[in-house]
Design an enzyme around this catalytic site. Structure first.
Site: not given
Length: 485
Positions: A19, A181
Site C-alpha cells: 500500500r 490490541n
C-alpha cells in the site's frame, strides 16, 4: 530502562507493504531522520535486550544492509515466505538457536512499522509482564474510536485478558470496548517457543498467526495480561503515505515539545521540522520555516531562521543564521550567516565572522571576525582573522580537472569584483584593488592591482549612436556643463 531486561526483542520487518506503492521497502521509509525500522530498533535498544533480531523478507538485501549500517550489532533472520506473524517469530527464534541462544526470559515482539513506539512504553510492558507473572502480556491502548481493531476482553475480577476479539466477530457489547490490541507482545521465552510449534494454519490465509499463541497458552492454564500504552498514538502502524505523513507530524511534535520543555524557543512549531538526532542547548531560538536535520546542534543564544535548512551543522552560541541552507558546516560563536547564504560541506566559520547575503562557501575556513558580506563564492580556501572580502568576489578553485586552494591572510582588505585564481596566497595585511584578477601571490602589506588601464573615448556615443536617448542625454549634459563654464 526497565529493570526487567528482556532476553530478546524480535522485530517483524519482513512484509512488502504494497500500500506504500513504492520501490523502497516500507520499513525503510524515513521520518524525522530515521527509517521506520530504525525507530523501532532504537526504542528496543533502550531496554538493553540480550538479543535483538530483526525478521527480514521482502527486499531483505536492502533491509539487512541498512541495519548493518545503522546498528551493526543487530541480528537478522530471513522469512523466505511470508507465512504469518507466528512463522516470522519462529524464524527469529530458530536463527538464535543456530547461534546457540535459546531465550528463557522475556521475549518482546514488536512490529517494524511502528515508529512512534517509545522505549519507555516497551519498558512498561516488560515491567507489567514480570510483575503480573504473565505467560503473555499484550501491549494495548485506549483509543477514541476502536472501529476495525481487535478488542481486548478482560476478566472483570482479575483483569486478565480472556480473549482478543476482532471487530467483525465482536458483539455489540464488545464493540463498545475501547481497549485494543497493538500487535506488540511480551512472552515467556520458553513457553513461546513451545507454543509456536503448536500453531496451526487451518485459517483463511493458511498462515501461522502469533495471536494463536495467546489461546494456546491460556488453554494450558497460563495467565494472559495486558499493559496499556500511555498514548494510543504510539501504536500506530504505517501502511500508506498518508499514515507516514501523520506519523511524521506526531513525532515532530513530540520532538519539539521535548526541545521547548528543555528551554528552547520554537516560534512556530507548525512550520518547524527536526530530526531525532538534532540537539539543542537552552535559550536557543528557532524561527518559522526551519528544518534542522541530521546531527545538527544549536547552542545557547543562537538564532536560526526564518526559512533555514541545516543538515549536520553546528551553530555556535549567539550565532545568527537567516534564510540559509547549510550542510556539514561549523558556524562559530556570534557568527552571522545570510540571508540567502549556502554553506556546503567543509565550511568552518570562526567566531564573530560573517557569510552574508548570497554568499556560497565550500571547504572554506574563515577566521575570527572575518567578513564575506555579499554576492561571493568562497571555495577551497583559508582566510585569516579580521579580513574583509569585497562584494562579488570569486575564489576560482577549479581548473577543469583539479581543485586548488586559495589562502588569504589576516587583516586583509580585498576589493569588490576580485577573482582569486587558485592556487594563490594573499599575505597578511595586504590589499587588492577592485576589479582585479589575482593570479600571483601578494606579499604581506602590499597592494595588488591586476586590471587594464581605463581610457575614455570622448564623443563615441554621438558618433556611433546618433539620435539615441543616450546621445540626447549626453548632449544635454555637455551643454549644461559648457553653460556653467
Amino acid at each position: 530502562m526497565s529493570a526487567n531486561r528482556p532476553a530478546a526483542v524480535v522485530v517483524l520487518a519482513a512484509g512488502e507493504g504494497t500500500r506504500m506503492k513504492s520501490a523502497t521497502p516500507k520499513v525503510l521509509h524515513s521520518i524525522c531522520g530515521r527509517s521506520l525500522v530504525g525507530h523501532v530498533v532504537a526504542a528496543a535498544r533502550e531496554l538493553a535486550p540480550e538479543q535483538l533480531v530483526v525478521i527480514v523478507g521482502h527486499a531483505r538485501e536492502q533491509v539487512t544492509a541498512h541495519l548493518a549500517e545503522t546498528d551493526p550489532a543487530v541480528r537478522t533472520a530471513v522469512q523466505y515466505e511470508q507465512n504469518g506473524t507466528g512463522h516470522a517469530v519462529r524464524m527469529g527464534l530458530e536463527e538464535l538457536a543456530r547461534e546457540g541462544v535459546r531465550p528463557e526470559g522475556t521475549v518482546i515482539v514488536v512490529c517494524g512499522d511502528t515508529p512512534l513506539l517509545t522505549g519507555s512504553t516497551l519498558a512498561r510492558l516488560a515491567d507489567v509482564h514480570a510483575a503480573d507473572g504473565n505467560a503473555v502480556t499484550v501491549l494495548s491502548a485506549e483509543v477514541p474510536d476502536s472501529t476495525g481493531y481487535g478488542r481486548i476482553v478482560r476478566d472483570p475480577a482479575t483483569g486478565a485478558v480472556t480473549e482478543i476479539v476482532e471487530h467483525k466477530d465482536a458483539t455489540e457489547e464488545q464493540r463498545a470496548i475501547r481497549e485494543i490490541n497493538s500487535g506488540v507482545f511480551a512472552f515467556d521465552g520458553k513457553l513461546l517457543a513451545d507454543a509456536l510449534g503448536k500453531v496451526r494454519t487451518d485459517n483463511s490465509q493458511g498462515e501461522e498467526y502469533l495471536t494463536d499463541v495467546l489461546g494456546i497458552l491460556r488453554e494450558a492454564g497460563h495467565r494472559v495480561g495486558a499493559a496499556v500504552a500511555p498514548d494510543h498514538r504510539e501504536i500506530l502502524g504505517i501502511n500508506n503515505r498518508v499514515q507516514l505523513a501523520e506519523a511524521r507530524r506526531l513525532l515532530n511534535e513530540r520532538l519539539l515539545v521535548e526541545a521547548m520543555m528543555s528551554g528552547v524557543t520554537v516560534v512556530d512549531p507548525a512550520t518547524t521540522w527536526v530530526d531525532v538526532t538534532v540537539t539543542f542547548e537552552p535559550d536557543a531560538l528557532v524561527h518559522p520555516g526551519t528544518q534542522l536535520l541530521g546531527a545538527t546542534h544549536v547552542a545557547t543564544g543562537a538564532e536560526v531562521g526564518p526559512n533555514c535548512r541545516l543538515t549536520d551543522t553546528t551553530v555556535g552560541a549567539g550565532a545568527r543564521v537567516d534564510n540559509t541552507v547549510a550542510d556539514s558546516a561549523l558556524i562559530g560563536e556570534r557568527a552571522a550567516v545570510g540571508p540567502f547564504a549556502y554553506l556546503r560541506p567543509g565550511t568552518k566559520l570562526g567566531a564573530k565572522s560573517k557569510a552574508g547575503a548570497y554568499v556560497e562557501m565550500k571547504n572554506a575556513e574563515v577566521g575570527e571576525g572575518t567578513k564575506v558580506p555579499h554576492l561571493s563564492y568562497v571555495g577551497d580556501a583559508t582566510i585569516g582573522e579580521y579580513t574583509n572580502i569585497g562584494a562579488a568576489s570569486v575564489f576560482v578553485n577549479y581548473d577543469g580537472v583539479n581543485k586548488h586552494h586559495t589562502t588569504i591572510g589576516s587583516h586583509c582588505r580585498t576589493g569588490s569584483d576580485n577573482m582569486f585564481v587558485a592556487p594563490v596566497t594573499i599575505g597578511d595585511g595586504a590589499y587588492t584593488a577592485a576589479g582585479s584578477v589575482i593570479t600571483k601571490d601578494v606579499p604581506p602589506g602590499s597592494l595588488a592591482v591586476a586590471r587594464g588601464q581605463q581610457r575614455n573615448i570622448e564623443g563615441w556615443v554621438a558618433r556611433k549612436r546618433p539620435g539615441s536617448a543616450a546621445a540626447q542625454a549626453a548632449s544635454s549634459a555637455l551643454q549644461e556643463h559648457d553653460g556653467e563654464q
